[in-house]
Design an enzyme around this catalytic site. Structure first.
Site, PDB file in Angstrom:
ATOM      1  N   SER A 145      58.092   0.650  16.411  1.00 39.85           N
ATOM      2  CA  SER A 145      57.937  -0.654  15.541  1.00 39.85           C
ATOM      3  C   SER A 145      57.882  -1.599  16.642  1.00 39.85           C
ATOM      4  O   SER A 145      57.934  -1.499  17.855  1.00 39.85           O
ATOM      5  CB  SER A 145      59.153  -0.651  14.472  1.00 39.85           C
ATOM      6  OG  SER A 145      60.152  -1.024  15.516  1.00 39.85           O
ATOM      7  N   LYS A 146      57.832  -2.958  16.382  1.00 35.38           N
ATOM      8  CA  LYS A 146      57.716  -4.005  17.155  1.00 35.38           C
ATOM      9  C   LYS A 146      58.959  -4.037  17.812  1.00 35.38           C
ATOM     10  O   LYS A 146      58.821  -4.670  19.059  1.00 35.38           O
ATOM     11  CB  LYS A 146      57.779  -5.262  16.379  1.00 35.38           C
ATOM     12  CG  LYS A 146      56.204  -5.622  15.691  1.00 35.38           C
ATOM     13  CD  LYS A 146      56.060  -6.899  15.103  1.00 35.38           C
ATOM     14  CE  LYS A 146      54.741  -7.173  14.454  1.00 35.38           C
ATOM     15  NZ  LYS A 146      54.967  -8.043  13.146  1.00 35.38           N
ATOM     16  N   ARG A 147      60.072  -3.298  17.530  1.00 32.05           N
ATOM     17  CA  ARG A 147      61.584  -3.448  18.421  1.00 32.05           C
ATOM     18  C   ARG A 147      61.089  -2.631  19.741  1.00 32.05           C
ATOM     19  O   ARG A 147      61.623  -3.107  20.815  1.00 32.05           O
ATOM     20  CB  ARG A 147      62.559  -2.675  17.734  1.00 32.05           C
ATOM     21  CG  ARG A 147      63.118  -3.372  16.666  1.00 32.05           C
ATOM     22  CD  ARG A 147      64.332  -2.440  16.231  1.00 32.05           C
ATOM     23  NE  ARG A 147      63.725  -1.423  15.608  1.00 32.05           N
ATOM     24  CZ  ARG A 147      64.040   0.034  16.081  1.00 32.05           C
ATOM     25  NH1 ARG A 147      64.835   0.274  17.019  1.00 32.05           N
ATOM     26  NH2 ARG A 147      63.361   0.927  15.357  1.00 32.05           N
ATOM     27  N   GLY A 199      58.369  -3.051  21.395  1.00 33.88           N
ATOM     28  CA  GLY A 199      57.245  -3.732  22.243  1.00 33.88           C
ATOM     29  C   GLY A 199      55.901  -3.595  21.242  1.00 33.88           C
ATOM     30  O   GLY A 199      55.905  -3.736  20.018  1.00 33.88           O
TER      31      GLY A 199
END
Ligand code: GLU
Length: 467
Positions: free
Chosen positions: A239-241, A243
């Site tokens: 996920s965006k966590r 990158g």
């Protein structure tokens, strides 16, 4: 052309995620390898969440990666008539029924099931109803053979058995009349003649329901291959966590499409120890046998490493073109400056991304070099003044300014000053570039040319004089 027909079927509810891109890539590669057909289908039936921008973002990202479809894009919103017809077919054959249970009733049933420790699934209340009141209703698919089981003979996972008692009567049409994913995906895959469905394994649980629908509609069931997920370094779903997860974010970060393609395909597929694969190699070598059963862990360092490989070995003319928007973003104008292709060549070995390359190229084009403070304090000093003056004088005397001439000119500088190149190089690097890390001095001199070199030396000498 072979019989193989595969498809990529994104829902346009956001950008193209790198997981989706990998699914698209696997489909594309297999279609090319087998000379089959790669179909693109935009699954936009969720009207509330689908947007035009997302469609465009997906198409742009696929184009950037070089994943051209042979057929499509088809849009599900243009096929509602067909779905309606197929819903009617199931209704008429008694394989589907109208369900009038209200959301409140369903909630209450769900609640009760949970309290009693049962799986919360639809209890079939409306199955036996024969009246058709004019009231809001959904349409449900009557689960055939509730005691039976369906086996998904998956090309990657092997045989996966699902007991029907785990399933319930699936809603195939919502109360607003729109058909649901599991239904339209079956109608489309069948009507489009898809022979092999390659998709993320988050859809594996949908597959038994879909197989039952194929059978109920009298369609031939395609083959399935469910590709494992991509995880972040903490083994949680990417996920965006972790990158950037959007394909186009990588373009903006200065990655080359071939690096991302190479990276994504290796994340889940292997062929011995080989790491570097061009698209042409992949089309020749890719096969589902090489796709692993376990999830791939996204490794940004490896992607960066592949990107530097492709920058190092890339065609300088193409890289120069690709670099232009990055130079513009860094406010570097190349007009009237050194030849960009030569600049690129000097930076290929030392740039992991185009963003880095643009930053590295800036000094070539500045009218006045921007000095790094510490470098200036250490090297633009009285101690180096006479050496720099000698360099200026000798360089100014040169008629030609090719690599050979420059090398000879420096032999002369060393002779006059009695200094080794080691003592000359670093101060001169700061004079020419503003910093202490750069391509080779001779390369830089050749690229910027005599006039600019002499001007930069004069400015540095003047700075020292003014101190
Ligand atoms: N539209 C679905 C998704 O984006 C994919 C459906 C499929 O591949 O069967 O998840």
């Amino acid at each position: 052309m072979s019989e193989l027909r595969v498809r990529f079927a994104p829902s346009p509810t956001g950008y193209l995620h790198i997981g989706g891109a990998r699914t698209a890539l696997f489909n594309y590669l297999l279609a090319k390898k087998e000379q089959g057909t790669f179909v693109l289908r935009i699954e936009d039936t969720d009207l509330a969440r689908s947007t035009e921008e997302s469609v465009q973002a997906i198409l742009d990202a696929m184009e950037w990666l070089g994943l051209r479809c042979d057929e499509g894009p088809y849009y599900q919103t243009e096929r509602f008539g067909l779905y309606q017809q197929k819903v009617m077919q199931l209704l008429n054959e008694g394989k589907a029924y109208r369900c009038y249970c209200t959301p409140e009733e369903l909630d209450a049933k769900r609640q009760l099931a949970m309290e009693q420790g049962r799986k919360p699934k639809y209890d079939g209340t409306c199955r036996k109803r024969i009246d058709h009141p004019d009231a809001p209703h959904v349409i449900r698919f009557k689960l055939p053979n509730p005691e039976g089981e369906t086996v998904v003979a998956d090309q990657i996972k092997g045989a996966v058995t699902f007991r029907h008692e785990e399933l319930d009567d699936l809603i195939i049409q919502r109360s607003d009349g729109t058909p649901t994913y599991n239904f339209v995906v079956v109608v489309d895959d069948a009507e489009m003649g898809i022979t092999l469905v390659i998709r993320g394994d988050d859809h594996l649980n949908n597959t038994p329901r879909q197989i039952l629908l194929y059978q109920a509609l009298g369609y031939q069931v395609p083959l399935f291959a469910h590709v494992p997920m991509i995880l972040g370094s903490d083994k949680k779903r990417l996920s965006k966590r972790h990158g950037a997860t959007s394909v186009m974010a990588y373009k903006e970060l200065g990655y080359l499409p071939e690096a991302l393609v190479n990276y994504l395909v290796r994340l889940g597929w292997s062929l011995g120890d080989e790491e570097i694969f061009s698209m042409t190699d992949l089309i020749e070598k890719f096969s589902l046998e090489g796709v692993g059963r376990s999830a791939g862990v996204f490794n940004p360092e490896k992607l960066l490493w592949l990107n530097s490989h492709y920058i190092k070995t890339g065609d300088p003319d193409r890289l120069a073109d690709l670099l232009l928007p990055f130079l513009a973003a860094a406010e570097v104008s190349v007009d009237g400056g050194p030849e960009l292709v030569e600049v690129v060549k000097s930076l290929q070995e030392r740039s992991a991304t185009l963003v880095e390359m643009a930053a590295g190229a800036a000094f070539y084009y500045r009218d006045e070099v921007l000095f790094d403070e510490a470098a200036q304090a250490k090297f633009i000093t009285a101690e180096h003044q006479s050496m720099l003056m000698t360099v200026r004088e000798v360089l100014a005397q040169q008629r030609d300014f090719d690599h050979d001439t420059i090398e000879k000119a420096f032999a002369k500088v060393m002779e006059i000053t009695g200094l080794k190149f080691g003592k000359i190089g670093q101060p001169l690097r700061v004079v020419l570039t503003g910093g202490t890390a750069s391509p080779g001095i001779y390369d830089i001199l050749q690229i910027i040319g005599k006039e600019r070199a002499v001007k930069r030396l004069e400015r540095a000498i003047a700075l020292i004089n003014n101190c």
